[in-house]
Design an enzyme around this catalytic site. Structure first.
Site, PDB file in Angstrom:
ATOM      1  N   GLY A 249     -65.904  66.899  45.452  1.00 25.40           N
ATOM      2  CA  GLY A 249     -65.318  68.171  45.828  1.00 25.40           C
ATOM      3  C   GLY A 249     -63.932  68.394  45.279  1.00 25.40           C
ATOM      4  O   GLY A 249     -63.640  69.439  44.726  1.00 25.40           O
ATOM      5  N   GLY A 477     -68.518  61.453  48.419  1.00 23.76           N
ATOM      6  CA  GLY A 477     -68.608  60.500  47.315  1.00 23.76           C
ATOM      7  C   GLY A 477     -67.555  59.419  47.419  1.00 23.76           C
ATOM      8  O   GLY A 477     -67.503  58.494  46.609  1.00 23.76           O
ATOM      9  N   PRO A 645     -61.821  47.612  50.209  1.00 21.68           N
ATOM     10  CA  PRO A 645     -61.054  47.509  48.954  1.00 21.68           C
ATOM     11  C   PRO A 645     -61.838  47.945  47.718  1.00 21.68           C
ATOM     12  O   PRO A 645     -61.239  48.397  46.749  1.00 21.68           O
ATOM     13  CB  PRO A 645     -60.702  46.015  48.871  1.00 21.68           C
ATOM     14  CG  PRO A 645     -60.830  45.500  50.258  1.00 21.68           C
ATOM     15  CD  PRO A 645     -61.890  46.334  50.924  1.00 21.68           C
ATOM     16  N   GLY A 717     -57.360  58.825  49.267  1.00 20.31           N
ATOM     17  CA  GLY A 717     -58.080  59.713  48.352  1.00 20.31           C
ATOM     18  C   GLY A 717     -57.192  60.436  47.353  1.00 20.31           C
ATOM     19  O   GLY A 717     -57.637  60.805  46.273  1.00 20.31           O
ATOM     20  N   GLU A 718     -55.949  60.676  47.716  1.00 21.37           N
ATOM     21  CA  GLU A 718     -55.124  61.549  46.894  1.00 21.37           C
ATOM     22  C   GLU A 718     -53.879  60.896  46.307  1.00 21.37           C
ATOM     23  O   GLU A 718     -53.406  61.289  45.240  1.00 21.37           O
ATOM     24  CB  GLU A 718     -54.739  62.788  47.716  1.00 21.37           C
ATOM     25  CG  GLU A 718     -55.956  63.665  47.936  1.00 21.37           C
ATOM     26  CD  GLU A 718     -55.832  64.624  49.098  1.00 21.37           C
ATOM     27  OE1 GLU A 718     -55.697  65.822  48.852  1.00 21.37           O
ATOM     28  OE2 GLU A 718     -55.875  64.185  50.263  1.00 21.37           O
TER      29      GLU A 718
HETATM   30 MO1  MOS Z   1     -58.387  67.175  49.288  1.00 21.62          MO
HETATM   31  S1  MOS Z   1     -57.451  68.628  48.135  1.00 21.62           S
HETATM   32  O1  MOS Z   1     -57.682  67.432  50.772  1.00 21.62           O
HETATM   33  O2  MOS Z   1     -60.021  67.597  49.151  1.00 21.62           O
END
Ligand code: MOS
Length: 752
Positions: A249, A477, A645, A717-718
């Site tokens: 996404g 994912g 990990p 994730g970011e």
């Molecule tokens: Mo992220 S931009 O919070 O899917």
């Protein structure tokens, strides 16, 4: 310092765990939204406006309506009622383009939906959509790339609620800058970037009387349900959203777009299930993008490098409709110690589709500017950029005036330097060489918010020794199926392959969006509480079942360990497996519910909660060929305890590759004549691919952050995308002597 070593643990948490859903994906059993089929299902294809500004004078649908297989051509006069939606308390009802589809005859961006063809087959629907013709009163669109703030009101209404234009302020930044012995003042530009998940947006809408079910590729099923319920005037319980698998996404599936209500309205109209799948071209027009930003950074410093003043004034583009706020100043107030600071923002309206969150919204473009400015200042002062950062390390979050829950940024820098071999760097531009290639070395820091969204979950223990964990979050994912299984396994002692995970369905207990890098941290306390409650019930069953070895004991005298119940002090070798306890009581299962509150944006927070990290980058440069490659990356991340990990490293590697795209490749351009995104295909919109990916070394510090949850896990994730472009552009400068302040770095820039 502690760092996470893979496979060091026998506990499910912290163990490098292959995706539990992996076999489903590689065997083709995993069902993505457009894999679901329903009897009588029809196909819908939207018609997009071919102007970016103006008015629809006439829509001619007559030829399309007569085409074979066509069931309906929907437009403003026959779509039926779609209501506006609004924000709900507790982080619900969010969408980036609030206007219902076909709401008026005004065109505000190229590709805006003006009609919808519904037919028996996708091909027939596509042919009909192509046959619909519109006559417009056309005006020249504004898609100018230079941004001047034209949206000066003090308060802007964003997706998350109202925000003040003046973001952050302390001391007197202007005066301190004016009197600073060293001054730095430059503007950085980040371009419009478009999300390109492999799976395009897809919706299938099915009505059963007053009940609506939507299969959707979504990063947030619960929010989507709330928005749809509002748009169709239904109670929440009449709407069900299902998202079993998502082909990624990156933020543009966080909140619903107008194709969702369109599909639902079409299904309502024709009385059959309707599937609507966007084309790749539409992905560039109607479902968000990272807005272009222009960020002026002014630094005042002492000759030794101590920051005296920091001004970060940024402007971003916005559409005519949306509420998206690109929070470039998110990390600015806390990342470095500086007594005088000002962060402001402005917005520039453009005739483009709504902007949206894209992996690391705000901080990724924002830290590109501030981290690049730190690198530029280091060069100006002839100070090592790592030393400059360490010199300006804050003791507390000076923006919130709160201590950090857990900040190990300096340890990140130290470990990164050591692993990369940074002390061997010769700072002279073009001075380092290997195998006939010029080397460039650069680095940057990164940070990302850490918090929890509200979450609820259930855990069931069953009489065959299996467990089930359920939560209406989704796996985009990133490994959420696996994390939920690990958490349930940790608590119940049930091995991973005997834990069933249910997610991606609003009929399950409400879970968080897969966004903000918060899904993992958010579900920990809810799943743990659910498991604890299931175990408490099990103990009551054990003591209350006639003939049970624990009959007439007190539940408090029992312990649950490794999936078995035993008497306190007797040792777990005497334990009775929970499956036996259940069978003895003639029970199939015992269920525990758990929930946890949101900590996101909590005004009463006692700590500033963030993750930190840094990147060290090497590029190789061949001036004869003007060939630039990223050849090596070392990234160190301080994100608390890493639950998996293997998936964690994959997140950081993916973010680094995306960062190579951000630094060197990605850029959505708009046609100044008709306002259309020009490079709107994945042949023309260039992203980094495997061939661009260098060896990437990822290290996780292991400092659990118990402010976030009992495990100490923040999200990952970011953060890996923050700072990486600044490290790459610094390396480019070190190799070539060219300082590129407008992304992406183009070969033309380096030929100058
Ligand atoms: Mo992220 S931009 O919070 O899917």
């Amino acid at each position: 310092m502690p760092t996470t070593q893979e496979n060091q643990t026998n506990s499910p948490i912290g163990r490098a765990t292959p995706r539990v859903d992996g076999p489903y994906k590689v065997s083709g059993k995993a069902q993505y939204t457009s894999d679901f089929h329903f009897p009588g299902m029809l196909y819908a294809v939207p018609v997009g406006a071919t102007i970016a500004k103006g008015r629809i004078l006439k829509l001619d649908t007559s030829a399309a309506e007569k085409m074979p297989g066509v069931r309906a051509i929907l437009h403003r006069d026959n779509i039926g009622k779609i209501y506006r939606s609004t924000l709900e308390p507790d982080f619900g009802g969010i969408c980036e383009e609030r206007r219902p589809p076909f709401d008026d005859d005004v065109v505000r961006y190229y590709g805006q939906y003006i009609a919808l063809a519904v037919a028996n087959t996708f091909e027939a629907a596509k042919a009909a959509a192509d046959t619909v013709s519109a006559t417009y009163e056309k005006e020249k669109p504004n898609v100018a790339t230079h941004l001047e703030a034209d949206d000066e009101q003090d308060l802007v209404i964003t997706s998350f609620g109202p925000r003040h234009r003046l973001d952050s302020h302390r001391g007197d930044a202007e005066a301190a800058f004016a009197s600073a012995p060293v001054k730095f003042d430059e503007t950085y530009v980040t371009p419009t970037e478009t999300h390109n998940p492999l799976e395009v947006h897809a919706t299938t809408a099915i009505w059963d009387g007053p009940r609506l079910t939507l299969y959707e590729s979504s990063q947030g099923v619960v929010n989507l349900r709330g928005v749809l319920a509002q748009m169709f005037g239904l109670p929440n319980e009449n709407v069900r959203v299902i998202t079993k698998f998502v082909g990624s996404g990156f933020g543009n599936k966080l909140f619903p777009w107008t194709h969702c209500p369109l599909a639902a309205a079409a299904a309502r109209q024709v009385g059959s299930p309707v599937r609507l799948v966007l084309s790749r071209k539409m992905m560039f027009q109607t479902v968000g993008h990272r807005p272009r930003t222009q960020q002026r950074v002014r630094l005042g410093a002492t000759p030794e490098g101590k920051l005296l003043s920091l001004q970060h004034d940024y402007i971003y583009q916005r559409s005519m409709l949306d509420a998206h706020h690109e929070d470039c100043g998110e990390a600015t107030p806390f990342h470095y110690s500086v007594p005088n600071l000002r962060v402001t923002f402005g917005r520039a309206k453009r005739n483009i589709g709504a902007g949206s969150d894209m992996r690391g919204p705000g901080a990724v473009p924002g830290m590109h500017a501030t981290e690049s400015a730190m690198n530029d200042l280091a060069d100006q002062l002839k100070i090592d950029p790592v030393k400059l950062r360490i010199m300006n390390e804050p003791k507390i979050d000076e923006g919130l005036k709160l201590p950090f829950s857990s900040r190990h940024f300096i340890e990140c820098l130290q470990l990164g330097s050591e692993k990369f071999g940074w002390t061997n760097r010769n700072p002279v531009v073009g001075s380092m060489k290997r195998d006939g290639l010029v080397l460039g070395w650069g680095m940057a820091g990164c940070a990302w918010i850490a918090a929890r969204f509200a979450a609820a979950a259930t855990v069931q223990l069953r009489d065959d020794g299996t467990a089930r964990v359920a939560c209406a979050t989704q796996d985009i994912g990133t490994g959420t199926y696996t994390v939920l299984a690990q958490l349930a396994s940790q608590k119940t002692g049930v091995p991973l392959n005997k834990v069933e995970v249910a997610l991606g369905d609003t009929s399950l207990p409400e879970g968080p969006i897969s966004g903000g890098s918060m899904a993992t941290g958010s579900v920990v306390p809810a799943v743990f509480a659910a498991a604890d409650n299931a175990i408490s019930s099990l103990k009551m069953i054990a003591t209350g079942t006639p003939g049970s070895p624990f009959e007439n004991r007190q539940p408090d005298d029992l312990v649950f360990e490794n999936g078995a119940i035993s008497m306190k002090g007797e040792g777990s070798s005497k334990g009775i497996p929970f499956a036996d306890v259940l069978r003895k009581a003639n029970l199939r299962l015992v269920t525990g519910n758990g929930k946890s509150e949101s900590t996101f944006g909590n005004p009463k927070a006692k700590f500033s909660t963030h993750s930190f990290g840094c990147h060290f980058v090497e590029v190789t440069w061949q001036p004869e060929l003007a060939r630039l490659r990223v050849s090596r990356v070392v990234t160190v991340i301080d994100a608390g305890r890493i639950i998996n990990p293997l998936a964690g490293r994959n997140q950081i590697e993916g973010a680094v590759v995306m960062g190579i795209g951000m630094a060197l490749l990605e850029h959505t351009s708009y046609d100044p004549q008709n306002g259309a995104p020009i490079n709107s295909s994945i042949a023309d919109y260039i992203v980094a691919v495997n061939a661009d990916a260098p060896p990437i070394e990822v290290h996780f510090l292991d400092f659990p952050d118990k402010e976030i949850n009992e495990v100490g896990a923040r999200g990952i994730g970011e953060i890996g995308l923050a700072g990486i472009a600044a490290a790459i552009t610094a390396a480019v400068h070190h190799a070539t002597g060219v300082r590129v302040r407008e992304l992406p770095v183009k070969i033309e820039d380096l030929l100058a």
